[in-house]
Write a protein that holds these residues in place. Structure first.
Motif, mmCIF file in Angstrom:
data_model
loop_
_atom_site.group_PDB
_atom_site.id
_atom_site.type_symbol
_atom_site.label_atom_id
_atom_site.label_comp_id
_atom_site.label_asym_id
_atom_site.label_seq_id
_atom_site.Cartn_x
_atom_site.Cartn_y
_atom_site.Cartn_z
ATOM 1 N N ALA A 1 9.014 7.669 -5.734
ATOM 2 C CA ALA A 1 8.150 8.947 -5.030
ATOM 3 C C ALA A 1 7.578 8.399 -3.889
ATOM 4 O O ALA A 1 7.107 8.371 -2.876
ATOM 5 C CB ALA A 1 7.144 9.528 -6.196
ATOM 6 N N ASP A 2 6.419 6.997 -4.290
ATOM 7 C CA ASP A 2 5.849 6.421 -3.394
ATOM 8 C C ASP A 2 6.268 5.665 -2.287
ATOM 9 O O ASP A 2 5.735 6.196 -0.896
ATOM 10 C CB ASP A 2 4.252 5.286 -3.707
ATOM 11 C CG ASP A 2 3.680 5.582 -2.929
ATOM 12 O OD1 ASP A 2 3.121 5.571 -1.645
ATOM 13 O OD2 ASP A 2 2.798 4.339 -3.621
ATOM 14 N N GLY A 3 7.024 4.474 -2.673
ATOM 15 C CA GLY A 3 8.310 4.270 -2.014
ATOM 16 C C GLY A 3 8.578 5.147 -0.395
ATOM 17 O O GLY A 3 8.974 5.570 0.634
ATOM 18 N N LEU A 4 9.085 6.494 -1.065
ATOM 19 C CA LEU A 4 10.252 7.539 -0.299
ATOM 20 C C LEU A 4 9.169 8.423 0.814
ATOM 21 O O LEU A 4 9.601 8.396 1.739
ATOM 22 C CB LEU A 4 11.167 8.217 -1.212
ATOM 23 C CG LEU A 4 12.322 7.618 -1.397
ATOM 24 C CD1 LEU A 4 12.811 8.848 -2.838
ATOM 25 C CD2 LEU A 4 12.980 7.781 -0.221
ATOM 26 N N ASP A 5 8.151 8.479 0.253
ATOM 27 C CA ASP A 5 8.022 9.628 0.997
ATOM 28 C C ASP A 5 6.902 8.756 2.327
ATOM 29 O O ASP A 5 6.764 9.477 3.384
ATOM 30 C CB ASP A 5 6.023 10.330 -0.144
ATOM 31 C CG ASP A 5 4.835 8.693 -0.587
ATOM 32 O OD1 ASP A 5 4.897 8.059 0.447
ATOM 33 O OD2 ASP A 5 3.178 9.281 -1.253
ATOM 34 N N THR A 6 5.792 7.530 2.010
ATOM 35 C CA THR A 6 6.636 6.652 3.755
ATOM 36 C C THR A 6 7.371 6.524 4.250
ATOM 37 O O THR A 6 7.720 6.350 5.799
ATOM 38 C CB THR A 6 5.944 5.601 3.007
ATOM 39 O OG1 THR A 6 4.837 5.608 1.614
ATOM 40 C CG2 THR A 6 5.303 4.642 3.971
ATOM 41 N N ALA A 7 8.461 5.917 3.459
ATOM 42 C CA ALA A 7 9.536 5.925 4.113
ATOM 43 C C ALA A 7 10.195 6.922 5.164
ATOM 44 O O ALA A 7 10.477 7.410 5.998
ATOM 45 C CB ALA A 7 10.676 5.486 2.890
ATOM 46 N N GLY B 1 0.718 -1.346 0.110
ATOM 47 C CA GLY B 1 0.101 -0.062 0.271
ATOM 48 C C GLY B 1 0.860 1.272 0.052
ATOM 49 O O GLY B 1 0.352 2.433 -0.070
ATOM 50 N N ALA B 2 2.076 1.002 0.195
ATOM 51 C CA ALA B 2 2.800 2.415 0.606
ATOM 52 C C ALA B 2 3.858 2.872 -0.641
ATOM 53 O O ALA B 2 4.112 3.774 -1.068
ATOM 54 C CB ALA B 2 3.832 2.448 1.647
ATOM 55 N N ILE B 3 3.560 1.746 -1.787
ATOM 56 C CA ILE B 3 4.382 2.401 -2.621
ATOM 57 C C ILE B 3 3.200 1.896 -4.246
ATOM 58 O O ILE B 3 3.668 2.070 -5.345
ATOM 59 C CB ILE B 3 5.500 1.160 -2.834
ATOM 60 C CG1 ILE B 3 6.688 1.562 -4.126
ATOM 61 C CG2 ILE B 3 5.329 -0.787 -3.171
ATOM 62 C CD1 ILE B 3 8.395 0.852 -3.331
ATOM 63 N N GLY B 4 1.836 0.620 -4.121
ATOM 64 C CA GLY B 4 1.589 0.157 -5.459
ATOM 65 C C GLY B 4 0.996 1.188 -6.162
ATOM 66 O O GLY B 4 1.305 1.189 -7.271
HETATM 67 MG MG MG Z 1 4.037 5.829 0.371
#
Ligand code: MG
Ligand code: AMP
Length: 346
Positions: A284-290, A171-174
């Protein structure tokens, strides 16, 4: 914030405003991945727009069938039971997402971790029951989680899991991945100017005709200390925003985020909003959650180590709101900050 407020159910509609008379603006919205997906294209006619919409939405639908953690028949759901203690081949899409996830897990010491499915599920239930998960249940779920228990083989494109009962949650990257992949479908059809918004995850190509870029609202802060423009005009990039208080559980005066810290198994209690601009939505999506988990200081260090990636981090406490921009973000703001905020993507 980069949020999409367009209503569902719109068909392809030509809108005024294209500077190049040969190209018209078309927009369509469909529900996918548990949210709304909005696509904007500039094409010569409605027919080519409709065909492009169908192809791009179909790509997102097929990605959802692979990556959904809600669907028991998705490849993502199946793989954790069929690949326990043995390596099993996975599809290119799932492998791409898992590989990027494992790299981010390594880079963040496990702050970003798509194998936290069992823990994330407990917090999802907690938002229904309005009770913080029991510590024994969290400890049990944490025992079935952890990126070091997932092994990828890059040569054979296989995955293997150490422990029965593991569960993946991408859900954090898909959504960011899906946005950029759908954009790729449009580009392959010769559409040079398009935008795909999977909820708050945006991916876009060349600027709309006659414009400097796609107008993206990157924050909505006001006041004398805010020196960054709220709107950037950008091309050929992906933008993702993650907010810790977006979905949350309020108990005894504490607000627990849907984003969890794998180190403790607890929902984040800090109020942080992170916007990342990167070449591809996967990043972008992975990094915002990380960064949400790492916090501003460690998050900024991670961003500065990646050329071509920009981040804006907004942290709120009862006393103050702080806004931190990476060097690339400040560069983009200086070059692409818009002077007025009309017609923004929100
Ligand atoms: Mg994310
Ligand atoms: P985003 O809105 O991109 O920040 O993604 C939030 C979603 O990522 C949550 O709803 C969970 O499904 C998942 N998630 C929560 N915590 C983590 C974490 N620490 N690492 C990876 N995924 C997470």
């Amino acid at each position: 914030m980069v949020r999409d407020l367009i209503a569902a159910g719109a068909a392809a509609v030509a809108l005024a405003g294209a500077a190049d008379p040969a190209l018209q603006r078309f927009e369509a919205v469909e529900p996918h991945m548990g949210t709304l997906v909005r696509i904007t294209v500039y094409t010569p006619d409605a027919q080519s727009a409709s065909q492009a919409f169908r192809a791009a939405f179909d790509r997102i639908r097929s990605l959802d069938a692979i990556l959904s953690d809600y669907r028991p028949d998705s490849e993502l759901s199946q793989i954790t039971s069929v690949a326990v203690g043995r390596a099993v081949h996975v599809s290119d899409d799932l492998f791409t997402v898992l590989r990027a996830s494992q790299e981010l897990a390594e880079a963040t010491g496990g702050a970003f971790d798509v194998t936290q499915g069992p823990v994330i599920r407990l917090w999802r239930e907690a938002r229904q029951t309005k009770r913080v998960p029991e510590s024994a249940a969290l400890a049990e779920a944490s025992g079935r989680s952890g990126y070091r228990q997932l092994h990828l083989d890059v040569v054979n494109r296989t995955a293997a899991f150490d422990t029965p009962g593991m569960a993946l949650d991408v859900g954090a990257i898909g959504k960011g991945y899906a946005a950029s992949e759908a954009l790729e479908v449009l580009s392959a059809r010769g559409i040079r100017s398009a935008l795909v918004a999977v909820s708050g995850d945006l991916a876009f190509s060349d600027a709309p005709p006659g414009q400097r870029g796609w107008r993206v609202q990157v924050h909505s802060e006001e006041g004398p200390t805010v020196r960054l423009p709220s709107v950037l005009e950008l091309t050929n990039a992906a933008v993702s925003t993650s907010g810790s208080s977006e979905q949350h559980l309020d108990v005894d005066g504490r607000r627990y985020s849907h984003i969890i810290d794998p180190a403790s198994g607890m929902g984040l209690v800090k109020d942080i909003t992170v916007t990342v601009i990167a070449p591809h939505g996967l990043e972008a999506d992975g990094l915002d959650t990380a960064i949400s988990v790492l916090g501003a200081e460690r998050g900024l260090a991670l961003i500065e180590s990646r050329p071509g990636v920009a981040a804006l981090i907004i942290q709120r406490s009862s006393a103050e709101t702080t806004m931190l921009a990476s060097s690339r973000f400040r560069q983009l703001a200086a070059q692409h900050g818009a002077t007025h905020a009309q017609g923004v993507l929100r």
